[in-house]
Structure formats: structure tokens, C-alpha cells
Design a protein around this motif. Structure first.
Motif, PDB file in Angstrom:
ATOM      1  N   ASP A 140      13.789  -2.848   2.975  1.00 48.23           N
ATOM      2  CA  ASP A 140      12.516  -2.335   3.113  1.00 48.23           C
ATOM      3  C   ASP A 140      12.343  -0.822   2.671  1.00 48.23           C
ATOM      4  OD1 ASP A 140      11.455  -4.787   3.867  1.00 48.23           O
ATOM      5  OD2 ASP A 140      11.276  -4.234   5.918  1.00 48.23           O
ATOM      6  N   ARG A 141      13.371   0.006   3.218  1.00 42.99           N
ATOM      7  CA  ARG A 141      13.223   1.355   2.805  1.00 42.99           C
ATOM      8  C   ARG A 141      13.704   1.670   1.179  1.00 42.99           C
ATOM      9  NH1 ARG A 141      11.676   6.446   4.116  1.00 42.99           N
ATOM     10  NH2 ARG A 141      13.481   8.094   3.694  1.00 42.99           N
ATOM     11  N   GLN A 142      14.547   0.916   0.972  1.00 38.88           N
ATOM     12  CA  GLN A 142      14.820   0.902  -0.722  1.00 38.88           C
ATOM     13  C   GLN A 142      13.629   0.554  -1.410  1.00 38.88           C
ATOM     14  OE1 GLN A 142      18.370  -1.471  -0.757  1.00 38.88           O
ATOM     15  NE2 GLN A 142      19.583   0.301  -0.569  1.00 38.88           N
ATOM     16  N   ALA A 143      13.047  -0.450  -0.859  1.00 31.20           N
ATOM     17  CA  ALA A 143      11.756  -1.007  -1.781  1.00 31.20           C
ATOM     18  C   ALA A 143      10.664   0.019  -1.606  1.00 31.20           C
ATOM     19  CB  ALA A 143      11.160  -2.348  -1.019  1.00 31.20           C
ATOM     20  N   LEU A 144      10.420   0.848  -0.717  1.00 32.76           N
ATOM     21  CA  LEU A 144       9.486   1.939  -0.680  1.00 32.76           C
ATOM     22  C   LEU A 144       9.924   3.000  -1.355  1.00 32.76           C
ATOM     23  CD1 LEU A 144       7.035   2.630   0.970  1.00 32.76           C
ATOM     24  CD2 LEU A 144       8.111   3.541   2.767  1.00 32.76           C
ATOM     25  N   GLN A 145      11.148   3.532  -1.231  1.00 32.43           N
ATOM     26  CA  GLN A 145      11.887   4.474  -2.193  1.00 32.43           C
ATOM     27  C   GLN A 145      11.672   4.080  -3.411  1.00 32.43           C
ATOM     28  OE1 GLN A 145      13.399   7.024  -0.434  1.00 32.43           O
ATOM     29  NE2 GLN A 145      13.992   8.304  -2.002  1.00 32.43           N
ATOM     30  N   ALA A 199      -5.302   4.478  -5.725  1.00 30.71           N
ATOM     31  CA  ALA A 199      -4.390   3.636  -5.032  1.00 30.71           C
ATOM     32  C   ALA A 199      -5.233   3.077  -3.718  1.00 30.71           C
ATOM     33  CB  ALA A 199      -3.169   4.123  -4.615  1.00 30.71           C
ATOM     34  N   ASP A 200      -4.692   2.010  -3.558  1.00 34.45           N
ATOM     35  CA  ASP A 200      -5.312   1.473  -2.061  1.00 34.45           C
ATOM     36  C   ASP A 200      -4.112   0.749  -1.398  1.00 34.45           C
ATOM     37  OD1 ASP A 200      -4.790  -1.197  -3.084  1.00 34.45           O
ATOM     38  OD2 ASP A 200      -7.067  -1.445  -3.489  1.00 34.45           O
ATOM     39  N   GLY A 201      -3.931   0.249  -0.288  1.00 37.45           N
ATOM     40  CA  GLY A 201      -2.737  -0.364   0.187  1.00 37.45           C
ATOM     41  C   GLY A 201      -2.215  -1.427  -0.571  1.00 37.45           C
ATOM     42  N   ASP A 202      -2.592  -2.048  -1.360  1.00 34.81           N
ATOM     43  CA  ASP A 202      -1.947  -3.296  -1.997  1.00 34.81           C
ATOM     44  C   ASP A 202      -1.411  -2.838  -3.515  1.00 34.81           C
ATOM     45  OD1 ASP A 202      -2.635  -5.212   0.031  1.00 34.81           O
ATOM     46  OD2 ASP A 202      -4.454  -5.227  -0.731  1.00 34.81           O
ATOM     47  N   THR A 236       5.593  -3.157  -3.796  1.00 34.80           N
ATOM     48  CA  THR A 236       6.581  -4.111  -3.601  1.00 34.80           C
ATOM     49  C   THR A 236       6.295  -4.522  -2.049  1.00 34.80           C
ATOM     50  OG1 THR A 236       8.267  -2.811  -5.070  1.00 34.80           O
ATOM     51  CG2 THR A 236       9.136  -4.491  -3.620  1.00 34.80           C
ATOM     52  N   ARG A 237       6.154  -3.708  -1.239  1.00 37.99           N
ATOM     53  CA  ARG A 237       6.193  -3.779   0.101  1.00 37.99           C
ATOM     54  C   ARG A 237       4.671  -3.727   0.767  1.00 37.99           C
ATOM     55  NH1 ARG A 237       9.062  -0.712   4.808  1.00 37.99           N
ATOM     56  NH2 ARG A 237       8.289  -1.979   6.302  1.00 37.99           N
ATOM     57  N   ALA A 238       3.603  -4.304  -0.022  1.00 32.89           N
ATOM     58  CA  ALA A 238       2.227  -4.087   0.411  1.00 32.89           C
ATOM     59  C   ALA A 238       2.061  -4.735   1.679  1.00 32.89           C
ATOM     60  CB  ALA A 238       1.221  -4.698  -0.436  1.00 32.89           C
ATOM     61  N   PRO A 239       0.994  -4.511   2.619  1.00 36.34           N
ATOM     62  CA  PRO A 239       0.062  -3.255   2.407  1.00 36.34           C
ATOM     63  C   PRO A 239       0.979  -2.018   2.882  1.00 36.34           C
ATOM     64  CG  PRO A 239      -0.439  -4.642   4.275  1.00 36.34           C
ATOM     65  CD  PRO A 239       0.526  -5.210   3.716  1.00 36.34           C
ATOM     66  N   LEU A 240       0.539  -1.004   2.104  1.00 35.77           N
ATOM     67  CA  LEU A 240       1.272   0.419   2.717  1.00 35.77           C
ATOM     68  C   LEU A 240       0.108   1.207   3.129  1.00 35.77           C
ATOM     69  CD1 LEU A 240       3.249   1.286  -0.291  1.00 35.77           C
ATOM     70  CD2 LEU A 240       3.979   0.298   1.616  1.00 35.77           C
ATOM     71  N   ARG A 241       0.111   2.203   3.817  1.00 36.74           N
ATOM     72  CA  ARG A 241      -0.824   3.226   4.381  1.00 36.74           C
ATOM     73  C   ARG A 241      -0.672   4.543   3.530  1.00 36.74           C
ATOM     74  NH1 ARG A 241       1.572   1.672   8.707  1.00 36.74           N
ATOM     75  NH2 ARG A 241       2.470   3.705   9.170  1.00 36.74           N
ATOM     76  N   ALA A 293       5.081   2.449   5.408  1.00 32.15           N
ATOM     77  CA  ALA A 293       5.198   0.827   5.569  1.00 32.15           C
ATOM     78  C   ALA A 293       6.021   0.692   6.810  1.00 32.15           C
ATOM     79  CB  ALA A 293       5.685   0.290   4.407  1.00 32.15           C
ATOM     80  N   GLY A 294       5.506   0.182   7.892  1.00 35.58           N
ATOM     81  CA  GLY A 294       5.939   0.236   9.020  1.00 35.58           C
ATOM     82  C   GLY A 294       6.492   1.602   9.494  1.00 35.58           C
TER      83      GLY A 294
END
Length: 169
Positions: free
Chosen positions: A48-53, A81-84, A111-116, A151-152
Motif C-alpha cells: 500500500d505504501r508503494q502504491a501511494l508513493q 481531485a477528490d478521494g477517488d 491506485t489505492r482509493a479512496p484517499l484523504r 490512505a489509512g
């Protein structure tokens, strides 16, 4: 009386050594190969961290591109942008229009939706309450900002220095 044997006859009387591997040696090799394959495949999977990066890196590059587009077109452009997901807009006579036809600045999903998402310092948001918008003007110098993607428990920051450089933290 002992009979003298020639050297070749003596070699035939000694037990022959096998030229292959023992079962134990083969098992050790299979275990080592299995552990190596497991480590390699574990590292190859995106966590998950790599996807966010990866999303943050892509956004940083696209923010630089949309900033350059604003200067080249001599018209304001925006990142929204929104969370998706996110998209890019250009200001025209009819208001803000999405750059849907542009291959690089097309709308994308995270990649890792939804995001804040958050931005500091806070900017005027001309979109809906759940939408974040960063506007780039025609000037080459803009206000620095930090765009945070959460994300989380993972968080990545895109830092803009105001003169066109975007970095990931």
C-alpha cells in the motif's frame, strides 16, 4: 598365494562412488531456491505504501506539466481531485473545461482509493466541498504548497516550491 592384480583390476574391486547428488543435497537446494523465490516475489508485490508513493510521484510530474501548460497556453490551468481520482482543467471562455483529450493530462483514478487529500496552506476551493483544486496561473512564480495524500496509516506529501519544482516526501 596372493595373486598380483594390475592397477585396472584393483580399481574394479573398489566400490564405485556415485557421481550424482544425494537426496539431502537436493533437498537443501530446493529449500534455498524456495526461500529465495519467496523473498523476491514478496518484494515484487506492491504494498500500500508503494502504491501511494507511486500515485504521489505521478501527481508531482503531472502538476509540473500542467503548470507548464498554463504558461505555454497563457491561460490558467488547474488540478482537481477528490478521494477517488483527479483530473486537469483549463480555463476558457465557457469556464473550466476538462483536458479529457490530452493523453498525459487525462482524468485518472488513485491506485489505492479512496484517499484523504489536504493542502497547506489552505487555498480557495472553487469546487465542491469534497473536491480539492490547485490553480496555476500564467506567471512562472506561484505560492509554495504541500499536497498531502493519506490512505489509512500511510501518508505522502507532494511539495511545490513555487518556482516549478515538485518533490515527494
Amino acid at each position: 598365494m596372493p595373486v598380483a592384480l594390475s592397477r585396472s583390476q584393483r580399481d574394479l574391486r573398489q566400490p564405485m562412488r556415485s557421481q550424482g547428488f544425494t537426496l539431502l543435497e537436493l533437498l537443501v537446494v530446493v529449500v534455498i531456491a524456495g526461500i529465495t523465490l519467496g523473498v523476491v516475489s514478496f518484494r515484487a508485490l506492491n504494498n500500500d505504501r508503494q502504491a501511494l508513493q507511486s500515485d504521489a510521484q505521478r501527481i508531482a510530474l503531472l502538476l509540473q506539466l500542467t503548470r507548464d501548460e498554463a504558461i505555454l497556453r497563457n491561460r490558467p490551468t488547474a488540478f482537481e481531485a477528490d478521494g477517488d481520482g483527479y483530473r486537469f482543467l483549463v480555463s476558457g471562455a465557457a469556464g473550466w473545461q476538462a483536458l479529457d483529450q490530452n493523453d498525459l493530462l487525462r482524468p485518472r483514478t488513485f491506485t489505492r482509493a479512496p484517499l484523504r487529500l489536504s493542502i497547506a496552506p489552505a487555498q480557495v476551493n472553487t469546487g465542491s466541498a469534497a473536491t480539492l483544486r490547485i490553480t496555476f496561473g500564467r506567471e512562472p512564480i506561484d505560492k509554495p504548497f504541500l499536497l498531502t495524500l493519506n490512505a489509512g496509516d500511510d501518508s505522502v506529501v507532494v511539495r511545490a516550491d513555487g518556482i516549478g519544482h515538485f518533490s515527494i516526501e
